[in-house]
Scaffold this active site. Structure first.
Site, short mmCIF file in Angstrom:
data_model
loop_
_atom_site.label_atom_id
_atom_site.label_comp_id
_atom_site.label_asym_id
_atom_site.label_seq_id
_atom_site.Cartn_x
_atom_site.Cartn_y
_atom_site.Cartn_z
N TRP A 148 0.55 -1.02 -0.02
CA TRP A 148 -0.15 -0.10 0.09
C TRP A 148 0.87 1.27 -0.18
O TRP A 148 0.73 2.26 -0.83
CB TRP A 148 -0.85 -0.02 1.30
CG TRP A 148 -2.13 0.63 1.28
CD1 TRP A 148 -2.43 2.06 0.86
CD2 TRP A 148 -3.54 0.11 1.38
NE1 TRP A 148 -3.91 2.04 0.59
CE2 TRP A 148 -4.45 0.89 1.03
CE3 TRP A 148 -3.99 -1.19 2.13
CZ2 TRP A 148 -5.74 0.83 1.33
CZ3 TRP A 148 -5.22 -1.44 2.33
CH2 TRP A 148 -6.17 -0.21 1.82
N ARG A 150 3.49 2.01 -1.17
CA ARG A 150 4.15 2.08 -2.68
C ARG A 150 3.49 3.30 -3.45
O ARG A 150 4.17 3.72 -4.26
CB ARG A 150 4.33 0.83 -3.33
CG ARG A 150 5.38 -0.06 -2.84
CD ARG A 150 5.27 -1.40 -3.66
NE ARG A 150 6.29 -2.39 -3.07
CZ ARG A 150 7.52 -2.45 -3.46
NH1 ARG A 150 7.92 -1.74 -4.33
NH2 ARG A 150 8.21 -3.61 -2.92
N GLU A 158 1.31 5.56 10.47
CA GLU A 158 1.19 4.35 10.80
C GLU A 158 1.25 4.30 12.69
O GLU A 158 2.22 4.76 13.15
CB GLU A 158 2.24 3.27 10.30
CG GLU A 158 2.01 1.88 10.47
CD GLU A 158 2.94 0.81 9.72
OE1 GLU A 158 2.78 -0.29 9.52
OE2 GLU A 158 3.85 1.36 9.05
N LEU A 161 4.99 0.16 16.99
CA LEU A 161 5.23 -1.03 17.82
C LEU A 161 6.44 -0.64 18.69
O LEU A 161 6.89 -1.47 19.54
CB LEU A 161 5.52 -2.26 17.18
CG LEU A 161 4.28 -2.82 16.47
CD1 LEU A 161 4.51 -4.22 15.90
CD2 LEU A 161 3.12 -2.96 17.31
N ARG A 227 9.93 -6.30 19.04
CA ARG A 227 9.07 -6.73 17.88
C ARG A 227 9.81 -7.11 16.71
O ARG A 227 9.28 -7.41 15.50
CB ARG A 227 8.55 -5.03 17.34
CG ARG A 227 9.75 -4.15 16.89
CD ARG A 227 9.33 -2.91 16.49
NE ARG A 227 10.59 -1.99 16.28
CZ ARG A 227 10.56 -0.74 15.70
NH1 ARG A 227 9.10 -0.24 15.09
NH2 ARG A 227 11.50 -0.06 15.33
N ALA A 244 -8.92 11.94 -5.01
CA ALA A 244 -9.85 11.19 -5.80
C ALA A 244 -8.85 10.74 -6.86
O ALA A 244 -9.10 9.49 -7.62
CB ALA A 244 -11.08 11.90 -6.04
N ARG A 254 -4.45 -1.97 -7.83
CA ARG A 254 -4.92 -3.13 -6.83
C ARG A 254 -5.95 -3.73 -6.81
O ARG A 254 -6.10 -5.01 -6.43
CB ARG A 254 -4.56 -2.44 -5.56
CG ARG A 254 -3.33 -1.63 -5.13
CD ARG A 254 -2.14 -2.74 -5.35
NE ARG A 254 -0.93 -2.25 -5.05
CZ ARG A 254 0.18 -2.67 -4.99
NH1 ARG A 254 0.39 -3.92 -5.11
NH2 ARG A 254 1.29 -1.86 -4.84
#
Length: 325
Positions: A148, A150, A158, A161, A227, A244, A254
């Site tokens: 994703w 990329r 994100e 951890l 992790r 959009a 995808r």
């Protein structure tokens, strides 16, 4: 304990259990028109059931609305993943507005505006579509997220951890697919003969990883080092903001037979959200600009056969005008 119950039921998307759990500990009685309050069309049967719960239970306003929105806007994907549309700006009318600014104009009415959107996509004049923006909350396996990310024309944040402990969630495929002999990076839909045995082995490995991870933490190993044993199948979460135009490119790449199955499923869900928010753009995107190969995308467009696009566009304009007041 109550918060734990809420989280557990969110994971299962069990809305009524969530409401019952919250209502046990809240004091404020709330009576409202639910659909108006949260801006989502809800079938009357469900609405009546919701109102009964509100009348019967004592419920905190903010917690109820947050939970209701979260549940209704959640699209479940794979075994533990989801997609949630957090925010949206623009729409089909925003495309028209952006395109006509060159002439110092805006709308010329639904019929001409719809024809303009068709013209833009047919002739690849796509910059006006950059003025409609989606913000998603995504939960997916790390290997899906790495594909994703990329797609660079977008913003990502994100979960880390280093700051939080991982949740006990690993992706478990329904079955193991065979390697394609014609495409080095792809799989086929053919099931590996001992798929179930391999799944059992995978589950055992996950348990071993979980135990070792907890052992590291209990031994005061830093989260950023603990992790390193987590596999690519670990679920991660991130926020993704994208316009959009770039979203259409994502779907084409995808939602395609050459994309890995797991990210293809996410792309199909994204495509449906895109259609629901910008139906006129979606219709002509599939007709003129979609370059992927996935029957599900064409099915989404075929479902629009009896949609009254002019009526939908008028409703969009009414919403836009109310916001501008």
């Amino acid at each position: 304990m109550v918060n734990k119950d809420i989280r557990a039921n969110l994971k299962k998307a069990n809305f009524w259990k969530i409401i019952e759990t919250i209502s046990r500990i809240r004091k404020e009685n709330i009576l409202m028109r639910i659909d108006v309050l949260i801006g989502i069309n809800i079938p009357n049967a469900k609405k009546i059931e919701m109102k009964k719960i509100l009348y019967k239970n004592k419920l905190n306003f903010k917690v109820f609305i947050f939970t209701l929105k979260f549940w209704l806007l959640l699209e479940r994907v794979l075994d533990n993943g989801f997609i949630r549309l957090v925010d949206f700006m623009g729409g089909d009318f925003a495309v028209v507005q952006s395109a006509r600014v060159s002439f110092g104009q805006e709308s010329k009415g639904p019929e001409k505006d719809i024809k303009l959107i068709e013209y833009l996509l047919k002739n690849k004049h796509e910059t006006p579509f950059e003025h409609s923006v989606f913000k998603f909350h995504i939960k997916c396996p790390i290997f899906v997220a790495r594909q994703w990310f990329r797609h660079r024309i977008g913003s990502f944040n994100e979960i880390s951890l280093r700051y939080v402990e991982y949740k006990d969630e690993f992706y478990i495929p329904e079955f193991f697919r065979k390697q394609s002999q014609s495409n080095k990076q792809a799989s086929t839909e053919e099931i590996v003969e001992n798929s179930e045995i391999l799944k059992e082995e995978l589950l055992k490995l996950y348990e071993e990883i979980k135990d070792l991870y907890n052992k590291f933490l209990n031994s005061s190993v830093a989260r950023e080092l603990a992790r390193i044993i987590l596999p690519l199948s670990t679920y991660t979460q991130f926020y993704w903001t994208i316009n959009a135009r770039s979203l259409m490119n994502f779907i084409s790449l995808r939602a395609d037979i050459n994309a890995q199955y797991e990210i293809r499923i996410y792309a199909r869900k994204i495509a449906k959200i895109f259609r629901d928010k910008m139906p006129i753009t979606f219709k002509f995107y599939v007709k003129y600009a979609y370059f992927g190969k996935d029957e599900e995308i064409y099915n989404l467009e075929n479902e629009m056969e009896n949609w009254d696009l002019e009526k939908i566009y008028k409703e969009q304009m009414d919403v836009w005008n109310r916001r501008s007041l």
